[in-house]
Write a protein that holds these residues in place. Structure first.
Motif, PDB file in Angstrom:
ATOM      1  N   ASP A 478       0.636  -1.093  -0.020  1.00 51.93           N
ATOM      2  CA  ASP A 478       0.204  -0.015   0.241  1.00 51.93           C
ATOM      3  C   ASP A 478       0.629   1.691   0.270  1.00 51.93           C
ATOM      4  O   ASP A 478       0.534   2.139  -0.337  1.00 51.93           O
ATOM      5  CB  ASP A 478      -0.958  -0.163   1.582  1.00 51.93           C
ATOM      6  CG  ASP A 478      -2.247  -1.133   1.456  1.00 51.93           C
ATOM      7  OD1 ASP A 478      -2.489  -1.373  -0.023  1.00 51.93           O
ATOM      8  OD2 ASP A 478      -2.712  -1.286   2.232  1.00 51.93           O
ATOM      9  N   ALA A 479       2.054   1.446   1.016  1.00 53.52           N
ATOM     10  CA  ALA A 479       2.852   2.111   0.477  1.00 53.52           C
ATOM     11  C   ALA A 479       3.461   2.989  -0.471  1.00 53.52           C
ATOM     12  O   ALA A 479       4.170   1.604  -1.007  1.00 53.52           O
ATOM     13  CB  ALA A 479       3.342   2.228   1.947  1.00 53.52           C
ATOM     14  N   THR A 480       3.670   4.336  -0.653  1.00 58.49           N
ATOM     15  CA  THR A 480       4.387   4.888  -1.385  1.00 58.49           C
ATOM     16  C   THR A 480       6.174   3.450  -1.178  1.00 58.49           C
ATOM     17  O   THR A 480       6.391   4.249  -0.349  1.00 58.49           O
ATOM     18  CB  THR A 480       4.809   6.122  -1.690  1.00 58.49           C
ATOM     19  OG1 THR A 480       3.262   6.651  -1.476  1.00 58.49           O
ATOM     20  CG2 THR A 480       5.941   6.987  -2.408  1.00 58.49           C
ATOM     21  N   TYR A 481       7.042   3.726  -1.740  1.00 59.75           N
ATOM     22  CA  TYR A 481       7.945   2.942  -1.723  1.00 59.75           C
ATOM     23  C   TYR A 481       9.114   4.380  -2.436  1.00 59.75           C
ATOM     24  O   TYR A 481       9.351   4.566  -2.445  1.00 59.75           O
ATOM     25  CB  TYR A 481       8.381   2.602  -3.078  1.00 59.75           C
ATOM     26  CG  TYR A 481       9.734   1.131  -3.108  1.00 59.75           C
ATOM     27  CD1 TYR A 481      10.116   0.323  -2.146  1.00 59.75           C
ATOM     28  CD2 TYR A 481      10.723   1.763  -4.184  1.00 59.75           C
ATOM     29  CE1 TYR A 481      11.246   0.053  -1.890  1.00 59.75           C
ATOM     30  CE2 TYR A 481      11.757   1.266  -3.999  1.00 59.75           C
ATOM     31  CZ  TYR A 481      11.883  -0.011  -3.136  1.00 59.75           C
ATOM     32  OH  TYR A 481      12.716  -0.613  -2.969  1.00 59.75           O
ATOM     33  N   HIS A 482       9.742   4.295  -0.452  1.00 64.34           N
ATOM     34  CA  HIS A 482      11.032   4.479  -0.400  1.00 64.34           C
ATOM     35  C   HIS A 482      11.768   4.348   0.501  1.00 64.34           C
ATOM     36  O   HIS A 482      11.687   4.182   1.761  1.00 64.34           O
ATOM     37  CB  HIS A 482      10.304   6.241   0.246  1.00 64.34           C
ATOM     38  CG  HIS A 482       9.164   5.822   1.484  1.00 64.34           C
ATOM     39  ND1 HIS A 482       9.848   5.466   2.196  1.00 64.34           N
ATOM     40  CD2 HIS A 482       8.140   6.436   1.488  1.00 64.34           C
ATOM     41  CE1 HIS A 482       8.319   5.862   3.594  1.00 64.34           C
ATOM     42  NE2 HIS A 482       7.805   6.098   3.329  1.00 64.34           N
TER      43      HIS A 482
END
Length: 644
Positions: A478-482
């Motif tokens: 779900d989370a933005t990849y960083h």
């Protein structure tokens, strides 16, 4: 976050009348499919370590199996006697929702075959969802005007089992909604429990057991200098294990198809297969993410939605994970305040002022960081399930940190015994700790080398509380990849400890679980959280002091949905179920049954304060809500599944 509400509860329900022809109840034949694991090289290598450290994990690793119930139906579809033991493996998966009687006379189960990839639906790979319902008490006479169809439920996680939660406390949740009006429906989300394939990174349970045992040695990131970097390396290694597993990775692997958008689409499919146009839903903890995602995708299909113990949608999808500890220390401070209020007879950790109680705790933690407490087997208490042959127990700083962090999820239930544990540890007595973490009625532990290993495509022999490996798979999808470097994670861990002295060190492992994850979901969902107009307003419920889903998250989420309201419960712990309020339960019932919403300034109080004895009710038979709320406060486990 979990509800512990991970979040946590599940229900049973009946399909809508328009599709009842597809839902003929059947009793599956009984087949015994239990298989024993084999002694692997990893098991033999870890045997000695396992026996030495296994007991140390009591209270960190929790395993719960729900006993099978029996049932049987006659030609009129009325359950009268008990059928053979139910097994999910006895149900043939189907692309139409076909119900089989299971567990009890008023439960039904189904295995629904759906596409692995919903964009577009494909036959190249499939997922089989385990679905369960608890029928309304009026369901045998479906023409009654008070029957109102199914309410869906998610207990949280991600990775929490709807099947397990249904069997554990579904009847209490149904009682709040109205057991004569509503079926309760839940399911194990894809990758979880009895839905297959499961997200299990290790091919053998023995390998998992040896790996998990190292947690006790590693400790929390603040235990000693350098541990934060060891934790980073460990998380990165585990991520590689998952992504290198051929059963999970690849173009058609479930790791690419396990984000919340897929769970929401699966729920829509179940809804439509039950002949329902609009969704009635109650979600806890991570279940609020599932609910919010469904509402953002299909706002015109919301009939009722309660999101309780709210994860901040923006923070979840951006992957920042900072504000979730906003109110954690308020729950810990309540321990000091209310322990002082009730006095030494009700709180064993009492001191003349709340600040002195707090100082005592800090002093104890400092002592434990420098010198752990050893409990030898000969002194094991008869009140625990440990035996004279149990290896010595080492009570460390990290174990007490985890113990305190877990207690914050259910302070009404956990604070009194935790006070006793802390008081005893001050004098070097670890026996209350052992009694608390290993009670006599806890299930026996399976020896490490006899642990059962089942392929991810095989249903479990018994419902389990959740599937731990699904937590990072869903959250990180779900989370933005960083990605974080080791130094960046160390800074992040330090920031969380500054935000929360009570649980910052423990909860830093939350974001750490995404370290090294590179597989991205095929369905990238990036919602705009503003101006969402649902066909019926959403009701957000939150404690004023929740240790992992703070009140500000509920308010932020509410601003994204036009016409929604926030019901604030003056209580401590994770989700409203941890504190217990007949007022809150009453609003939930009126919302579902009558569509009533609380006023802007309207709120509820918990039924009792921390450390106070449970209220005595005059006539329990006449107060169904009170009975349900009381039992839920005792039973519901609302906490993350990735950590104890």
């Amino acid at each position: 976050m979990t509800t512990e509400l991970k979040v946590s509860g599940a229900f049973r329900g009946i399909p809508g009348s328009t599709r009842w022809a597809l839902s003929v109840s059947q009793t599956p034949p009984s087949r015994h499919r239990h298989r024993r694991g084999v002694l692997t090289g990893a098991c033999m290598a870890g045997l000695v370590l396992g026996f030495v450290v296994l007991v140390q994990l009591h209270g960190i690793l929790d395993f719960f199996l729900w006993p099978f119930w029996n049932s049987k139906s006659n030609s009129n579809n009325e359950n009268t006697t008990e059928p053979p033991t139910f097994s999910w493996a006895d149900i043939t998966p189907s692309r139409t929702l076909t119900w089989y009687q299971c567990y009890s006379p008023d439960h039904d189960c189904a295995r629904l075959d759906v596409p692995m990839d919903w964009q577009p639906p494909s036959d190249s790979a499939r997922v089989v969802l385990a679905v369960i319902r608890l029928r309304a008490s009026t369901s045998t006479a479906r023409n009654k005007t008070d029957y109102r169809g199914p309410v869906f439920f998610n207990p949280g996680g991600p990775g929490g089992s709807g099947i397990w939660s249904m069997l554990d406390h579904g009847r209490e949740l149904q009682a709040i909604l109205g057991k004569e009006q509503y079926d309760l429906v839940s399911f194990d989300p894809r990758g979880v429990g009895n839905s297959v394939p499961r997200i299990e990174c290790w091919s053998q349970q023995q390998d998992r057991g040896v790996w998990d045992l190292q947690d006790s040695v590693l400790g929390t990131v603040d235990a000693h200098p350098g541990v934060v970097y060891d934790a980073y390396a460990r998380a990165q290694a585990f991520s590689k294990v998952c992504e290198n597993n051929p059963d999970l990775a690849g173009e058609d692997g479930i790791l690419r198809h396990s984000s919340t958008a897929y769970h929401a689409r699966d729920m829509l499919e179940i809804l439509e297969q039950m002949g329902q146009e609009k969704l009635k839903y109650w979600g806890f903890s991570y279940g609020t993410v599932l609910g919010g995602t469904f509402a953002a995708l299909w706002p015109h299909r919301i009939e009722r939605m309660v999101n309780d113990g709210n994860v901040d949608y923006v923070e979840w999808y951006q992957g920042g994970y900072i504000n979730f500890l906003h109110d954690t220390d308020a729950v810990m401070e309540a321990f000091f305040t209310h322990c002082h209020r009730v006095g030494p007879l009700k709180c064993a950790f009492y001191s003349p002022t709340p600040s002195q109680i707090k100082s005592r705790l800090f002093s104890l933690l400092t002592t434990l960081r420098q010198s752990s407490i050893l409990v030898v087997s000969s002194s094991n208490p008869p009140t625990s399930n440990l035996t004279s042959t149990t290896p010595p127990e080492i009570i460390t700083y990290s174990k007490i940190r985890h113990l305190l962090s877990t207690a914050l999820y259910q302070p009404h239930l956990r604070f009194p015994p935790i006070a006793t544990v802390l008081s005893a540890l001050e004098s070097g007595d670890g026996l209350p700790y052992l009694s608390y973490t290993s009670p006599p009625d806890s299930p026996p532990r399976t020896p490490l080398c006899l642990s059962e290993s089942l392929p991810p495509s095989t249903p479990l022999p018994s419902p389990s509380e959740g599937t731990a490996d699904a937590f990072p798979a869903v959250m990180c999808s779900d989370a933005t990849y960083h990605p974080l470097s080791p130094a960046e994670f160390a800074s992040y861990a330090s920031l969380l400890q500054n935000i929360s002295y009570a649980a910052g060190a423990v909860q830093s492992e939350f974001r750490l679980s995404c370290t090294g994850r590179t597989v991205r979901p095929k369905w990238e969902f990036s919602p705009v959280w503003e101006g969402i107009r649902t066909s019926f307003p959403v009701l957000f419920v939150n404690n004023h002091a929740d240790n992992v889903t703070p009140l500000v998250s509920a308010r932020n989420n509410s601003r994204a949905f036009v016409g929604s309201r926030v019901l604030v419960q003056e209580g401590y712990g994770h989700t409203s179920l941890a504190a217990g309020s007949r007022c809150t339960a009453g609003w939930v019932r009126r919302y579902f049954q009558l569509g009533e919403m609380p006023g802007e300034e309207e709120g509820c109080k918990s039924d009792r304060r921390l450390f106070d004895e449970e209220e005595e009710m005059g006539n329990e038979e006449e107060d169904e809500l009170a009975v349900a709320v009381r039992e839920l406060t005792k039973k519901v486990r609302v906490r993350p599944f990735y950590r104890g």
